[in-house]
Design a protein around this motif. Structure first.
Motif, mmCIF file in Angstrom:
data_model
loop_
_atom_site.group_PDB
_atom_site.id
_atom_site.type_symbol
_atom_site.label_atom_id
_atom_site.label_comp_id
_atom_site.label_asym_id
_atom_site.label_seq_id
_atom_site.Cartn_x
_atom_site.Cartn_y
_atom_site.Cartn_z
ATOM 1 N N LEU A 26 0.584 -5.118 5.666
ATOM 2 C CA LEU A 26 1.530 -4.866 4.579
ATOM 3 C C LEU A 26 0.863 -5.007 3.209
ATOM 4 O O LEU A 26 0.929 -4.102 2.376
ATOM 5 C CB LEU A 26 2.698 -5.847 4.691
ATOM 6 N N THR A 27 0.212 -6.151 2.977
ATOM 7 C CA THR A 27 -0.344 -6.410 1.643
ATOM 8 C C THR A 27 -1.508 -5.488 1.317
ATOM 9 O O THR A 27 -1.606 -4.981 0.195
ATOM 10 C CB THR A 27 -0.800 -7.870 1.517
ATOM 11 N N GLY A 28 -2.383 -5.263 2.300
ATOM 12 C CA GLY A 28 -3.515 -4.383 2.030
ATOM 13 C C GLY A 28 -3.071 -2.979 1.682
ATOM 14 O O GLY A 28 -3.564 -2.363 0.735
ATOM 15 N N THR A 29 -2.128 -2.449 2.459
ATOM 16 C CA THR A 29 -1.619 -1.111 2.174
ATOM 17 C C THR A 29 -0.855 -1.083 0.857
ATOM 18 O O THR A 29 -0.940 -0.103 0.097
ATOM 19 C CB THR A 29 -0.706 -0.639 3.319
ATOM 20 N N ALA A 30 -0.117 -2.143 0.555
ATOM 21 C CA ALA A 30 0.611 -2.210 -0.713
ATOM 22 C C ALA A 30 -0.349 -2.193 -1.890
ATOM 23 O O ALA A 30 -0.103 -1.525 -2.909
ATOM 24 C CB ALA A 30 1.478 -3.461 -0.762
ATOM 25 N N LEU A 31 -1.463 -2.917 -1.761
ATOM 26 C CA LEU A 31 -2.438 -2.943 -2.845
ATOM 27 C C LEU A 31 -3.063 -1.566 -3.046
ATOM 28 O O LEU A 31 -3.235 -1.113 -4.182
ATOM 29 C CB LEU A 31 -3.529 -3.970 -2.538
ATOM 30 N N GLU A 32 -3.385 -0.897 -1.948
ATOM 31 C CA GLU A 32 -3.976 0.431 -2.084
ATOM 32 C C GLU A 32 -2.961 1.429 -2.633
ATOM 33 O O GLU A 32 -3.297 2.325 -3.416
ATOM 34 C CB GLU A 32 -4.535 0.886 -0.741
ATOM 35 N N TRP A 33 -1.697 1.284 -2.219
ATOM 36 C CA TRP A 33 -0.688 2.191 -2.736
ATOM 37 C C TRP A 33 -0.269 1.831 -4.154
ATOM 38 O O TRP A 33 0.241 2.684 -4.885
ATOM 39 C CB TRP A 33 0.515 2.241 -1.793
ATOM 40 N N TYR A 34 -0.475 0.608 -4.559
ATOM 41 C CA TYR A 34 -0.317 0.280 -5.980
ATOM 42 C C TYR A 34 -1.295 1.124 -6.782
ATOM 43 O O TYR A 34 -0.925 1.752 -7.788
ATOM 44 C CB TYR A 34 -0.585 -1.205 -6.222
ATOM 45 N N ASP A 35 -2.548 1.143 -6.339
ATOM 46 C CA ASP A 35 -3.557 1.954 -7.017
ATOM 47 C C ASP A 35 -3.155 3.423 -7.038
ATOM 48 O O ASP A 35 -3.249 4.116 -8.055
ATOM 49 C CB ASP A 35 -4.904 1.817 -6.300
ATOM 50 N N PHE A 36 -2.723 3.906 -5.873
ATOM 51 C CA PHE A 36 -2.365 5.319 -5.765
ATOM 52 C C PHE A 36 -1.114 5.634 -6.573
ATOM 53 O O PHE A 36 -1.009 6.694 -7.195
ATOM 54 C CB PHE A 36 -2.144 5.656 -4.285
ATOM 55 N N ALA A 37 -0.169 4.712 -6.580
ATOM 56 C CA ALA A 37 1.106 4.967 -7.256
ATOM 57 C C ALA A 37 0.984 4.949 -8.767
ATOM 58 O O ALA A 37 1.643 5.743 -9.448
ATOM 59 C CB ALA A 37 2.148 3.947 -6.821
#
Length: 459
Positions: A26-37
């Protein structure tokens, strides 16, 4: 090759291992999608002025969205490179590499000079960094899904696999929250000049946190069993295309409607609300913020629901609802009412959640365990090229050409039909593959807390 286990004992879920895997996914994907978002939001609101100056605002926005699309077009490269590595060298190593790649790219975007400073080199560098972001995300998703689902009980795969699905709305929530706060604290000129960069530079801190979590994880029990049985594929990409063509087609088609619906209600809606309805940037961002916050809870609930009800049925009914909702949404917000905009975005993202929650489990279940990283990554990334990549561009072009929301709504109808077709081509999953693999590997490391509450049955 089948292996027979003489053990019939039940192996309990390793609670701490499962929780760590779920949280890391959850957190790893959230961090990467923070970047993408933050890139997606900045493309809608900032990059047209900063990197693509033009006398025609629509042209600047279109060019900015073209760099948004680059992040999707580059995803298949990440899927090909990291997907095959995930099936050959393991889930954990690949997930650390993807996190580093996208974090560095995002940090450099925050430091990139504007067009006014270095001219055409600025948009060129932006495209290159966006490409790198897409490669990282393309290799991330499949591994994040397997990280949580291969530690969890296969009978609850919908719930466990949804950990990676929570990442995009959580990252989107964090990104929009940061940008909304900056927009509220800064003047328009300050935000356009330097304020948006702060959100990108924060990525460096977030990536360090994500790496700390992932480096503490063990490899998944499924991959450990494949290692013990020497059952890792030598040419996973070729094998997926040769042995799983229908599964790959089903998985790709199933992703189209969720991708396009998400692009409409988290990216393009910002442009539509500010440009067509005259709303402020802060108001449009707040609507997306509210919808994304609810998704954080709705997605795992939808995943859990799909464990109890047929997964394809939940997904398919939601895809049909996605095709209907735009015909209600656009007339509803035509008067420029912010409460109605919030309601419309919330309902749309709830529908998206009911597709997105079961999606990870559905896609993973189309492939055998030894090809899951490769197959899932290819499906995810190839669908992104024809789904989310072109969606903002098509929305912008259709609205500019027809000056009506109707073509946009019809576009969603087509994508919903495509996704339902994919679901019809797919299969319902089970837990027999994991039971055979884990149960058949007597030499596997039993201390790694294998898949839970299941009998190590004979293969």
């Amino acid at each position: 090759m089948k292996h027979t286990s003489t053990s019939t004992e039940k192996h309990p879920i390793g609670g701490s291992a499962v929780r760590r895997a779920f949280f890391a996914s959850l957190t790893g994907t959230a961090l990467e999608w923070y970047d993408f978002a933050i890139y997606s939001v900045a493309a809608a609101l900032v990059f047209g002025d900063v990197f693509f100056p033009s006398e025609d605002p629509a042209t600047g926005t279109l060019l900015a969205f073209s760099t948004y699309a680059v992040g999707y077009v580059s995803r298949p490269l990440g899927g090909f490179v990291f997907g095959r590595l995930g099936d050959k060298i393991g889930r954990k190593k690949v997930l650390i590499a993807t996190l580093v790649l996208i974090g560095i790219a995002t940090l450099l975007i925050g430091l990139l000079p504007s067009y006014a400073t270095i001219g055409v080199a600025a948009p060129i560098a932006l495209v290159i960094l966006r490409f790198a972001q897409g490669v990282g995300v393309g290799g991330e998703w499949g591994g994040a899904v397997l990280l949580s689902s291969e530690f969890g009980d296969p009978r609850r795969r919908g719930f466990f696999a949804s950990a990676a699905q929570i990442g995009p709305p959580a990252g989107n929530l964090l990104a929009n929250g940061v940008l909304a706060a900056l927009g509220a604290l800064l003047t328009e000129n300050q935000f356009l000049t330097w304020g948006w960069r702060v959100a990108f530079l924060l990525s460096g801190v977030l990536v360090v946190f994500g790496l700390w979590i992932r480096t503490k994880l063990e490899e998944t029990p499924v991959f450990k069993a494949m290692e013990a049985e020497q059952n890792r594929p030598q040419a996973p990409i070729r094998e997926v295309f040769a042995t799983h063509p229908r599964a790959l087609t089903a998985a790709i088609l199933s992703r189209i409607a969720p991708d396009v619906l998400y692009a409409l209600f988290t990216v393009f809606v910002l442009t539509y609300a500010t440009g067509e309805l005259g709303m402020s940037r802060g108001s449009a961002l707040a609507a997306v913020l509210i919808g994304s916050s609810l998704q954080v809870f709705l997605i795992p609930l939808a995943g859990a629901l799909s464990d109890r009800v047929n997964r394809r049925l939940v997904y398919g009914v939601s895809a049909a609802a996605a095709g209907v909702w735009p015909f209600l949404f656009f007339p509803m917000i035509g008067g420029g009412s912010w409460p109605l905009l919030v309601l419309g975005v919330v309902v749309a993202l709830a529908i998206h959640s009911l597709m997105y929650g079961p999606q990870a489990a559905f896609i993973a279940e189309q492939f055998s365990p030894r090809l899951r990283y490769t197959g899932s990554s290819l499906a995810y990334t190839l669908a992104g090229v024809v789904g989310g990549a072109v969606a903002p561009l098509l929305f912008t072009a259709l609205l500019d050409a027809y000056e009506s929301w109707v073509p946009l709504a019809l576009y969603i109808v087509v994508t919903a039909a495509v996704t339902i077709t994919g679901l019809c081509l797919g299969r319902d999953g089970g837990r027999s593959d994991e039971e055979e693999l884990i149960g058949g590997s007597d030499s596997a490391d039993r201390t790694s807390e294998p898949l839970g509450s299941q009998t190590a049955s004979a293969g």
